[in-house]
Scaffold this active site. Structure first.
Site, PDB file in Angstrom:
ATOM      1  N   GLN A  71       0.815  -1.205   0.000  1.00 42.50           N
ATOM      2  CA  GLN A  71       0.000   0.000   0.000  1.00 42.50           C
ATOM      3  C   GLN A  71       0.856   1.265   0.000  1.00 42.50           C
ATOM      4  O   GLN A  71       1.834   1.353   0.740  1.00 42.50           O
ATOM      5  CB  GLN A  71      -0.892  -0.017   1.242  1.00 42.50           C
ATOM      6  CG  GLN A  71      -1.905   1.069   1.310  1.00 42.50           C
ATOM      7  CD  GLN A  71      -2.788   0.919   2.540  1.00 42.50           C
ATOM      8  OE1 GLN A  71      -2.819  -0.130   3.183  1.00 42.50           O
ATOM      9  NE2 GLN A  71      -3.508   1.962   2.876  1.00 42.50           N
ATOM     10  N   SER A 125       6.643   1.124   5.874  1.00 42.73           N
ATOM     11  CA  SER A 125       7.567   0.230   5.167  1.00 42.73           C
ATOM     12  C   SER A 125       7.531   0.447   3.658  1.00 42.73           C
ATOM     13  O   SER A 125       8.577   0.448   2.995  1.00 42.73           O
ATOM     14  CB  SER A 125       7.263  -1.227   5.488  1.00 42.73           C
ATOM     15  OG  SER A 125       7.569  -1.493   6.841  1.00 42.73           O
ATOM     16  N   CYS A 126       6.343   0.638   3.111  1.00 37.62           N
ATOM     17  CA  CYS A 126       6.212   0.835   1.662  1.00 37.62           C
ATOM     18  C   CYS A 126       6.877   2.143   1.230  1.00 37.62           C
ATOM     19  O   CYS A 126       7.516   2.206   0.180  1.00 37.62           O
ATOM     20  CB  CYS A 126       4.748   0.808   1.248  1.00 37.62           C
ATOM     21  SG  CYS A 126       3.967  -0.796   1.573  1.00 37.62           S
ATOM     22  N   THR A 127       6.736   3.162   2.054  1.00 35.72           N
ATOM     23  CA  THR A 127       7.373   4.446   1.755  1.00 35.72           C
ATOM     24  C   THR A 127       8.886   4.309   1.810  1.00 35.72           C
ATOM     25  O   THR A 127       9.593   4.763   0.909  1.00 35.72           O
ATOM     26  CB  THR A 127       6.885   5.528   2.754  1.00 35.72           C
ATOM     27  OG1 THR A 127       5.474   5.667   2.609  1.00 35.72           O
ATOM     28  CG2 THR A 127       7.570   6.856   2.489  1.00 35.72           C
ATOM     29  N   ALA A 163      10.111   2.458  -1.280  1.00 37.28           N
ATOM     30  CA  ALA A 163      10.056   3.291  -2.490  1.00 37.28           C
ATOM     31  C   ALA A 163      11.151   4.358  -2.479  1.00 37.28           C
ATOM     32  O   ALA A 163      11.784   4.626  -3.515  1.00 37.28           O
ATOM     33  CB  ALA A 163       8.683   3.941  -2.612  1.00 37.28           C
TER      34      ALA A 163
END
Length: 155
Positions: A40, A45-47, A50
């Protein structure tokens, strides 16, 4: 259904991308592709993942590779996510989860004792020939982009 492994042909895709238009795996035939799946936009963590790939984008390009992030979020969410964190990697939207399922990454997860279905964080390094050269499953974000870059350089 068996997981994809090194040597398997990478499942093809043509998906809507951030900023408009679409992006297909076939367009990069002859180049290594780092395809990373994440649950998401705009979560910690996703940020961090990325940002890690974005910070190394020039190094991936020097090594001849393309980096693509894929999640079930919409293009509109991807655009906001990229703008908020000044991300430079390409993001594609798989809202129907067809590619996520083709890569066997729609899995049962557990959080605080609650079971639910979600995207397993994973990265696939796809070789110039369109075959999977390396797989990272259940990725831990810290140091991951650097590890993937080393694998690209070793191709």
């Amino acid at each position: 259904m068996a997981d994809l492994e090194v040597g398997d042909a990478a499942p093809q895709f043509d998906l809507p991308r951030d900023g408009g238009g679409s992006l297909s795996l076939a367009a990069f035939r002859g180049k290594p592709v780092v395809l990373y799946f994440y649950p998401q936009d705009d979560t910690t963590s996703c940020t961090n993942e990325a940002i890690g790939f974005s910070q190394l984008k020039l190094e991936f390009e020097k090594a001849g590779a393309v980096v693509i992030g894929l999640s079930p979020d919409s293009v509109k969410k991807h655009d906001k996510f990229k703008a908020k964190y000044d991300l430079t990697v390409d993001l594609v939207a798989d809202e129907e989860r067809k590619v996520i399922e083709a890569y066997h990454l729609w899995v049962e997860k557990t959080l605080y004792g609650r079971n639910y279905m979600g995207v397993e964080r994973a990265t696939f390094l796809i070789g110039k020939d369109g075959r999977i050269a390396r797989v990272w499953r259940k990725v831990r974000v810290k140091g991951h982009a650097e590890e993937v870059l080393e694998a690209v350089r070793a191709l």
